[in-house]
Design a protein around this motif. Sequence first.
Motif, PDB file in Angstrom:
ATOM      1  N   SER A 100     -74.230  88.343   9.698  1.00 49.96           N
ATOM      2  CA  SER A 100     -75.091  87.536  10.944  1.00 49.96           C
ATOM      3  C   SER A 100     -74.575  86.014  11.231  1.00 49.96           C
ATOM      4  O   SER A 100     -74.606  85.540  12.290  1.00 49.96           O
ATOM      5  N   ASP A 104     -73.687  84.791  14.971  1.00 55.25           N
ATOM      6  CA  ASP A 104     -74.415  83.634  15.325  1.00 55.25           C
ATOM      7  C   ASP A 104     -73.440  82.708  15.759  1.00 55.25           C
ATOM      8  O   ASP A 104     -73.656  81.905  16.735  1.00 55.25           O
ATOM      9  N   GLN A 177     -83.923  86.212  16.270  1.00 57.07           N
ATOM     10  CA  GLN A 177     -82.801  85.463  16.981  1.00 57.07           C
ATOM     11  C   GLN A 177     -82.969  85.787  18.516  1.00 57.07           C
ATOM     12  O   GLN A 177     -82.775  84.924  19.365  1.00 57.07           O
ATOM     13  N   ASP A 180     -85.380  83.124  19.503  1.00 55.82           N
ATOM     14  CA  ASP A 180     -84.940  81.664  19.350  1.00 55.82           C
ATOM     15  C   ASP A 180     -84.060  81.471  20.527  1.00 55.82           C
ATOM     16  O   ASP A 180     -83.909  80.521  21.318  1.00 55.82           O
ATOM     17  N   LYS A 200     -86.437  85.285  11.915  1.00 59.48           N
ATOM     18  CA  LYS A 200     -85.040  85.054  12.006  1.00 59.48           C
ATOM     19  C   LYS A 200     -84.385  84.986  10.602  1.00 59.48           C
ATOM     20  O   LYS A 200     -83.403  85.366  10.366  1.00 59.48           O
TER      21      LYS A 200
END
Length: 314
Positions: A100, A104, A177, A180, A200
């Motif tokens: 992740s 990200d 995510q 977000d 998240k």
Amino acid sequence: MSRPVSLSPSDSIAEGPQIFFDLRMKMHIAARQVEDMLEQVLPEPHGLHRRVHEAMRYAVFAGGKRLRPFLVLSCSGLFGVESPRALRVAAAIEALHTYSLIHDDLPCMDDDDLRRGRPTTHVAFDEATAVLAGDALLTIAFEILSDPQTHPSADVRCHLMAELAKAAGSAGMVGGQMIDMEAVEQPLGYHETVALQRMKTGALFEFCCEAGAILAQASENDFERLRNYARDFGLLFQITDDLLDAVGTVESAGKAVAKDREQGKATLVSILGVEGARQEAGTLARRAVATLEPYGPDADDLRDLPLFLLDRDS
């Protein structure tokens, strides 16, 4: 052979009040144990595809507190789960968590060049390799959990895999995510931001805390208590992380700071303000600690963790 634990600037066990020295030492030892397990389960670079193995290892062995594995080990300890089984689950969650982070950091996501004090995976290698390394770490997490060495019961292994899939998927981390990313164009209120953070960040923390109960085939009351602890702990973690982004430095955070404000991201710090967010964090920490009362001194490390998070913001 044991791999020495690589600590980023913010990970020194000598930092912070003496009250947390024992906890830091335990986290340091647990990190070493988890890295030893990761050495066993991650492939050594080999073959025509060795570059993806190198990228996987670059990202995984970049240091860090190994907080999620520590939660797995601490919650497993409440029920006397055999250490090798808990360590395998801890390694699986760290592999998935690292996936992740790799994704990200990609230019199409948060576009970060620094992670744990050194270049992110797509900077150190290239973007395509970083995507593949993340994919490989995501899938190997389930390979680890599916192995009979994790638990002799196929039902337990399936339960672990199902819960991790939920926590990491569209109903958990990935879904959070997505919210977000869209929140930049559609500002969120307090309750929506809490829901975002519970998905998240919090969903994986819930899995970490429930994993011990799954391995031990514990009671529903145990699941509920650990779930509640994880929900408060996960939100607390995100608030303190956002506070570091808002008021911290690159040196203290080990990554770029002020990114949330620049990108217009929804955080409880932006909604409540710095002092309001700190008050919310204190409330969550007290509630998380109180949840563990039935476990007595066996849960002392889990009680100290919320206070440890508060201290990193002080």
